[in-house]
Design an enzyme around this catalytic site. Structure first.
Site, mmCIF file in Angstrom:
data_model
loop_
_atom_site.group_PDB
_atom_site.id
_atom_site.type_symbol
_atom_site.label_atom_id
_atom_site.label_comp_id
_atom_site.label_asym_id
_atom_site.label_seq_id
_atom_site.Cartn_x
_atom_site.Cartn_y
_atom_site.Cartn_z
ATOM 1 N N LYS A 234 99.622 -47.499 72.884
ATOM 2 C CA LYS A 234 99.763 -46.243 73.618
ATOM 3 C C LYS A 234 98.596 -46.158 74.793
ATOM 4 O O LYS A 234 98.690 -45.696 75.851
ATOM 5 C CB LYS A 234 100.087 -44.947 73.020
ATOM 6 C CG LYS A 234 101.381 -44.980 72.362
ATOM 7 C CD LYS A 234 101.603 -43.610 71.128
ATOM 8 C CE LYS A 234 102.822 -44.028 70.452
ATOM 9 N NZ LYS A 234 103.423 -42.783 69.346
ATOM 10 N N GLN B 14 99.692 -38.659 66.031
ATOM 11 C CA GLN B 14 100.437 -39.858 65.501
ATOM 12 C C GLN B 14 100.850 -39.506 64.053
ATOM 13 O O GLN B 14 100.209 -38.983 63.347
ATOM 14 C CB GLN B 14 99.446 -41.151 65.772
ATOM 15 C CG GLN B 14 100.381 -42.396 65.318
ATOM 16 C CD GLN B 14 101.270 -42.791 66.074
ATOM 17 O OE1 GLN B 14 101.342 -42.558 67.338
ATOM 18 N NE2 GLN B 14 102.389 -43.447 65.388
ATOM 19 N N ASP C 146 105.764 -35.375 72.710
ATOM 20 C CA ASP C 146 106.588 -36.224 71.428
ATOM 21 C C ASP C 146 107.842 -35.498 71.617
ATOM 22 O O ASP C 146 108.851 -35.954 71.051
ATOM 23 C CB ASP C 146 105.987 -35.967 70.287
ATOM 24 C CG ASP C 146 105.245 -37.258 69.935
ATOM 25 O OD1 ASP C 146 105.550 -38.366 70.163
ATOM 26 O OD2 ASP C 146 104.105 -37.324 69.213
HETATM 27 N N1 GUN Z 1 105.316 -42.443 64.635
HETATM 28 C C1 GUN Z 1 106.514 -43.199 64.780
HETATM 29 N N2 GUN Z 1 106.937 -42.815 65.924
HETATM 30 C C2 GUN Z 1 106.294 -41.768 66.368
HETATM 31 C C3 GUN Z 1 106.539 -41.079 67.545
HETATM 32 O O1 GUN Z 1 107.162 -41.374 68.433
HETATM 33 N N3 GUN Z 1 105.476 -40.388 67.843
HETATM 34 C C4 GUN Z 1 104.441 -39.903 66.770
HETATM 35 N N4 GUN Z 1 103.545 -38.964 67.316
HETATM 36 N N5 GUN Z 1 104.435 -40.563 65.700
HETATM 37 C C5 GUN Z 1 105.070 -41.560 65.487
#
Ligand code: GUN
Length: 283
Positions: free
Chosen positions: A54, A98, A121
């Site tokens: 990311k 995350q 998100d």
């Molecule tokens: N863990 C797995 N997929 C995601 C996501 O799309 N966002 C976040 N913050 N954590 C994740």
């Protein structure tokens, strides 16, 4: 028939180029670059890889990223205080915590603390509700990425029978809302679904998000169906595989996403789009 592979890598690259161009446009107009705060707590190895990807994507498109990394002993109060600080910072457009978080932390309380207009998100109940009432604000990255991907390959979901396998907050549920928004006929399957094979067998489009390797059998897929595999599972051999039995499914499907190189890169590119969108809300 052997299915056409949907190249998520190429489609996500195109999206990144578009986002990058929009960021450049902002800078040329004297506006600031979008800024994403990425928060990682604990020592989950896969999460560390995702967070790194990311941050790299941010760099590529000219989005500023701020990194906050803490050990498993970080407390709920400390994490809430960090979210409060980022919420109040006018230079921060998006906040991404995350998941999964270490077990002692209350995930829902953290999600609900993030300002909805910074919730890149799309996990805050406000944003889930907005999507449910056809007025989306921030949309969860993976389901939105799937919609962008389908559009890119010319699949119109309107009126199609879509079967989603998995009802998680991150994938299945918001995917169902996205599909409804685009006027598909939607069925969501989960662990209590009785005849999964027959239901999947009726689908024009299957979206798999269960997190179990090869859970969806290739022989269940209707001839010519579109198969979107959201699963990213690591086998004991170290190899990555999806939720769909790929080798058999690809002989029946019309189009199918590979793992890796399918939905995964779309999620990250969509996060960049969401961060740009959040930044535009803050102009
Ligand atoms: N863990 C797995 N997929 C995601 C996501 O799309 N966002 C976040 N913050 N954590 C994740």
């Amino acid at each position: 028939m052997s299915a056409t592979l949907i190249d998520g890598k190429a489609i996500s690259q195109d999206l990144l180029v578009q986002v990058g161009a929009k960021v450049d446009e902002r800078l040329a107009q004297g506006k600031r670059a979008p800024c994403l705060a990425v928060v990682l707590v604990g020592d989950d190895a896969a999460s560390a890889v995702y967070v790194n990807n990311k941050k790299k994507a941010c760099e590529k498109v000219g989005i500023k990223s701020l990194s906050y990394e803490y050990g498993s002993d970080f407390t709920q109060e400390q994490l809430l205080a960090l979210v409060d600080e980022l919420n109040a910072d006018d230079n921060v457009d998006g906040i991404l915590v995350q998941l999964p978080l270490p077990k002692h932390l209350d995930v829902q309380e953290i999600i609900e603390r993030i300002r909805p207009d910074k919730d890149v998100d799309g996990f805050h109940p406000y944003n889930v509700g907005r999507l449910a009432v056809k007025m989306p604000l921030m949309r969860p990255c993976t389901p939105r990425g799937v919609m962008i991907m389908l559009e890119a390959v010319g699949v119109d979901v309107m009126g199609k029978d879509v079967v989603i396998v998995g009802a998680s907050n991150i994938v299945g549920r918001p995917q169902a809302l996205e599909m409804l928004l685009s006027r598909a006929t939607v069925t969501v399957c989960h662990s209590k679904t009785r005849d999964l094979a027959a239901t999947v067998g009726r689908a024009d489009i299957v979206v798999a998000g269960v997190g179990i390797p090869n859970f969806i059998k290739g022989e269940w897929i209707k001839e010519g169906a579109v198969v979107i595999d959201v699963g990213i599972n690591r086998l004991d051999t170290g190899k990555l595989c999806g939720d769909v039995e790929f080798a058999v499914a690809k002989e029946r499907a019309g189009m199918i996403t590979p793992v890796p190189g399918g939905v995964g890169p779309m999620t990250i590119a969509t996060l960049m789009q969401n961060t740009l969108d959040a930044c535009q809300l803050h102009d």
